[in-house]
Design a protein around this motif. Structure first.
Motif, PDB file in Angstrom:
ATOM      1  N   LEU A   1       0.840  -1.201   0.000  1.00  0.00           N
ATOM      2  CA  LEU A   1       0.000   0.000   0.000  1.00  0.00           C
ATOM      3  C   LEU A   1       0.872   1.247   0.000  1.00  0.00           C
ATOM      4  N   LEU A   2       1.935   1.206   0.769  1.00  0.00           N
ATOM      5  CA  LEU A   2       2.853   2.335   0.839  1.00  0.00           C
ATOM      6  C   LEU A   2       3.449   2.631  -0.543  1.00  0.00           C
ATOM      7  N   MET A   3       3.804   1.570  -1.252  1.00  0.00           N
ATOM      8  CA  MET A   3       4.393   1.762  -2.582  1.00  0.00           C
ATOM      9  C   MET A   3       3.401   2.422  -3.531  1.00  0.00           C
ATOM     10  N   ALA A   4       2.129   2.081  -3.386  1.00  0.00           N
ATOM     11  CA  ALA A   4       1.106   2.714  -4.224  1.00  0.00           C
ATOM     12  C   ALA A   4       1.056   4.217  -3.942  1.00  0.00           C
ATOM     13  N   ASN A   5       1.264   4.617  -2.689  1.00  0.00           N
ATOM     14  CA  ASN A   5       1.303   6.038  -2.353  1.00  0.00           C
ATOM     15  C   ASN A   5       2.566   6.695  -2.882  1.00  0.00           C
TER      16      ASN A   5
ATOM     17  N   GLY B   1       6.306  10.757 -14.617  1.00  0.00           N
ATOM     18  CA  GLY B   1       5.970   9.444 -14.082  1.00  0.00           C
ATOM     19  C   GLY B   1       7.015   8.972 -13.093  1.00  0.00           C
ATOM     20  N   ARG B   2       6.621   8.000 -12.247  1.00  0.00           N
ATOM     21  CA  ARG B   2       7.518   7.552 -11.189  1.00  0.00           C
ATOM     22  C   ARG B   2       7.876   6.079 -11.291  1.00  0.00           C
ATOM     23  N   LEU B   3       9.107   5.783 -10.888  1.00  0.00           N
ATOM     24  CA  LEU B   3       9.578   4.413 -10.722  1.00  0.00           C
ATOM     25  C   LEU B   3       9.711   4.174  -9.230  1.00  0.00           C
ATOM     26  N   VAL B   4       9.071   3.118  -8.723  1.00  0.00           N
ATOM     27  CA  VAL B   4       9.163   2.788  -7.297  1.00  0.00           C
ATOM     28  C   VAL B   4       9.607   1.338  -7.217  1.00  0.00           C
ATOM     29  N   TYR B   5      10.790   1.089  -6.620  1.00  0.00           N
ATOM     30  CA  TYR B   5      11.291  -0.276  -6.598  1.00  0.00           C
ATOM     31  C   TYR B   5      12.150  -0.522  -5.366  1.00  0.00           C
ATOM     32  N   TRP B   6      12.335  -1.793  -5.024  1.00  0.00           N
ATOM     33  CA  TRP B   6      13.166  -2.180  -3.888  1.00  0.00           C
ATOM     34  C   TRP B   6      14.576  -2.495  -4.339  1.00  0.00           C
ATOM     35  N   LEU B   7      15.541  -1.957  -3.640  1.00  0.00           N
ATOM     36  CA  LEU B   7      16.946  -2.192  -3.936  1.00  0.00           C
ATOM     37  C   LEU B   7      17.571  -2.893  -2.732  1.00  0.00           C
ATOM     38  N   PRO B   8      18.077  -4.121  -2.894  1.00  0.00           N
ATOM     39  CA  PRO B   8      18.708  -4.778  -1.754  1.00  0.00           C
ATOM     40  C   PRO B   8      20.109  -4.215  -1.562  1.00  0.00           C
ATOM     41  N   THR B   9      20.499  -4.000  -0.319  1.00  0.00           N
ATOM     42  CA  THR B   9      21.838  -3.474  -0.072  1.00  0.00           C
ATOM     43  C   THR B   9      22.484  -4.247   1.075  1.00  0.00           C
ATOM     44  N   VAL B  10      23.797  -4.198   1.098  1.00  0.00           N
ATOM     45  CA  VAL B  10      24.547  -4.902   2.128  1.00  0.00           C
ATOM     46  C   VAL B  10      24.900  -3.906   3.219  1.00  0.00           C
ATOM     47  N   ALA B  11      24.425  -4.163   4.443  1.00  0.00           N
ATOM     48  CA  ALA B  11      24.698  -3.250   5.553  1.00  0.00           C
ATOM     49  C   ALA B  11      26.194  -3.132   5.752  1.00  0.00           C
TER      50      ALA B  11
ATOM     51  N   ILE C   1       5.877   2.856 -12.745  1.00  0.00           N
ATOM     52  CA  ILE C   1       6.346   1.472 -12.711  1.00  0.00           C
ATOM     53  C   ILE C   1       6.608   1.155 -11.251  1.00  0.00           C
ATOM     54  N   VAL C   2       5.922   0.134 -10.732  1.00  0.00           N
ATOM     55  CA  VAL C   2       6.005  -0.206  -9.307  1.00  0.00           C
ATOM     56  C   VAL C   2       6.374  -1.669  -9.210  1.00  0.00           C
ATOM     57  N   THR C   3       7.501  -1.978  -8.571  1.00  0.00           N
ATOM     58  CA  THR C   3       7.956  -3.359  -8.645  1.00  0.00           C
ATOM     59  C   THR C   3       8.916  -3.767  -7.544  1.00  0.00           C
TER      60      THR C   3
END
Lengths: 433, 124
Positions: free
Chosen positions: A191-195, A353-363, A284-286
């Protein structure tokens, strides 16, 4: 401008301001605040908005905001609060005869019923004479004590003028869905990503790694029309793994009343996609596959494609025309996944337009340079969800100008998410150079 | 698969790059289903510039679907036009069949409304 208190949920703290800013733009409500006043450990932030109606509009879709409160007073002690409230006596008269209610809360402490009653009695100087209603009161007043060892105590007081949409979290709970899989994103974040994407009526939203379709649902809930694609048709159709036989993504559409707005799903490789050229999507939401639970793959063969295998005759017909033909795939390395995603967004998003995506990162290895850039995409938000040795970051980018086909991303160093899958399974031990 | 999506898909087989041949894809053995959907004028009007109208006319004629030849000056005020557009691109579903490329003859199969656009190994 009048002051209001934003009462945040106290979780996903790094995402809260990003959502507030996204909603401000989406709802066209100007909100002013001093970022120095924002404290990660506190659920409260004082802001300025032109009116109570605008304040309610600002937070109505919020997933990380409980409510917004017209500011009447705050301070270290109740006496400080009373003093501040007494400075605006004209305001009390507005609520002299209407029905009202007091909600007393405490953050970082619990209050007994007697303590709560005493708090309410302390405000009797306001002289409200109307009936007390626990449900449907015309005016709802809010008192909250904030306790935190690292900071001074604070008491907050005001009138609730609007609430967020945290009730949607339960409605979209993945456990309630007819169809889900092991990569299905939880309701709150979907839901947050949709916002973040500012999904709304009239928009066309695309998910190139659609999996079990969570973002198609949440973006469609807020009014957008959505399409999704995935290289794995079984996830879309629901023919393997979790909850087989319920017809895949389609099974969830009626449940959430979004059949008219989830337009289509298709099976193809995002990095070899059949979209016709030019901008098509408003967002683009992914959640791209990091290669941990869902092996990231793309069309191809390890060691190089062998086209002749597809053309080989089996029972008199070319192999690739047979119904049981599955084109081979090869591993799709994380930094390539992201680089291709940005290129896709740069070409297929409309300007704005917006791109919303998850990026994995190494702490411990992540630096801001790890967030890929593109000449036509501007970074809008970057919020971290930590998991100990690694994190994932919700990245929001906005397309700021049309794409000139000669512009490309040139990475200068290997980002910490390179070869993420191998790093994850070797517990993020340092890479030997 | 709805026709709005079909209007945005082209053939992407390696070396199949004649824009007049690779798009639009031609339907073969298409089984259609009309499913009523809530009309969303804001979406329709916003999408008009992103549709390839010429291609949409070719496809709707192929399938026997009604569609006006020309887009009106003010589509947002033309109810009949919007209704026809809505029915054509959002209420018409191709459930089974395939889409064929006029350039390289590749057939993309559609099963239960979901098109399979994966390429064979020699086509990537």
């Amino acid at each position: 401008m009048p002051k209001f208190i934003v009462y945040f949920a106290q979780l996903h703290e790094d995402f809260r301001l990003a959502e507030l800013n996204a909603l401000s733009k989406l709802e066209n409500v100007r909100v002013e605040y001093d970022p120095c006043n924002y404290i990660l450990e506190s659920p409260f932030l004082v802001v300025e908005i032109s009116s109570a109606e605008q304040a309610a509009k600002l937070v109505r879709r919020a997933i990380l905001i409980r409510s917004i409160i017209e500011y009447w007073g705050s301070g270290r002690t109740y006496n400080d609060v009373y003093a501040e409230v007494r400075q605006e006596q004209e305001r009390w008269a507005l609520y002299k005869t209407c029905s009202f209610k007091f909600t007393v809360d405490a953050f970082g402490k619990s209050l007994t019923q007697e303590e709560k009653i005493r708090v309410i009695d302390g405000f009797s100087f306001l002289g409200f004479e109307g009936p007390i209603r626990m449900r449907g009161a015309e005016a709802e007043f809010f008192v909250c004590e904030e306790h935190d060892e690292t900071r001074e105590e604070r008491v907050w007081f005001g009138r609730i003028v609007g609430t967020g949409s945290r009730d949607l979290i339960d409605r979209f709970d993945v456990k309630k869905r007819k169809y889900l899989g092991n990569t299905t994103m939880d309701a709150e974040l979907s839901l947050l990503m949709a916002n973040q994407a500012q999904a709304q009526n009239g928009m066309f939203v695309y998910d190139p790694f659609v999996g079990t379709g969570s973002f198609l649902l949440t973006c469609a809930h807020f009014g957008a029309c959505t399409v999704g694609s995935d290289i794995d048709g079984r996830q879309i159709r629901g023919t393997a793994g979790f909850k087989r036989g319920v017809d895949g993504i389609r099974a969830n559409l009626a449940q959430y009343n979004v059949e008219s707005r989830v337009i289509d799903t298709a099976v193809f490789d995002a990095s070899r996609n059949p979209w016709r050229p030019g901008p098509l999507f408003d967002a683009i939401v992914t959640d791209p596959p990091y290669g941990v639970r869902a092996g990231a793959k793309r069309q191809g063969r390890v060691g190089g494609t062998k086209g002749e295998l597809a053309l080989r005759l089996v029972d008199g017909v070319a192999s690739y025309t047979r119904p049981d033909y599955y084109p081979p795939t090869e591993p799709y390395e994380m930094s390539d996944v992201i680089r291709d995603l940005l290129a896709l967004a740069a070409e297929k998003l409309v300007v704005g337009g917006r791109l919303v995506y998850w990026l994995p990162t190494v702490a411990g290895e992540y630096t801001a340079q790890d967030v890929p850039e593109h000449p036509v995409l501007r970074l809008v938000a970057n919020s971290e969800q930590p998991f100990g040795s690694w994190s994932r970051r919700l990245i929001t980018m906005e397309k700021i100008k049309a794409l000139d086909l000669h512009e490309a991303i040139v990475p200068e160093r290997d980002p910490a998410h390179k070869n993420f899958r191998d790093r994850y399974f070797s517990k993020f031990e340092p890479v030997e150079l | 698969m709805r026709l709005i999506t079909h209007n945005m898909l082209k053939c992407h087989v390696k070396n199949c790059d004649n824009p007049d041949k690779q798009f639009p894809l031609r339907f073969k053995g298409a089984e259609l289903e009309q499913v009523e959907a809530e009309r969303n004028d804001e979406f329709l009007v916003r999408m008009i510039p992103r549709l390839d109208w010429r291609a949409l006319l070719v496809t709707t004629k192929e399938l026997g679907i009604e569609l006006p030849e020309n887009i009106p000056e003010e589509p947002e005020n033309d109810d009949a036009f919007l209704q026809a557009l809505h029915t054509a691109i959002l209420e018409t579903h191709v459930k089974e069949g395939s889409m064929v490329c006029n350039g390289c003859s590749h057939e993309y199969k559609i099963t239960k409304g979901i098109p399979n656009m994966l390429l064979a190994e020699h086509e990537i």
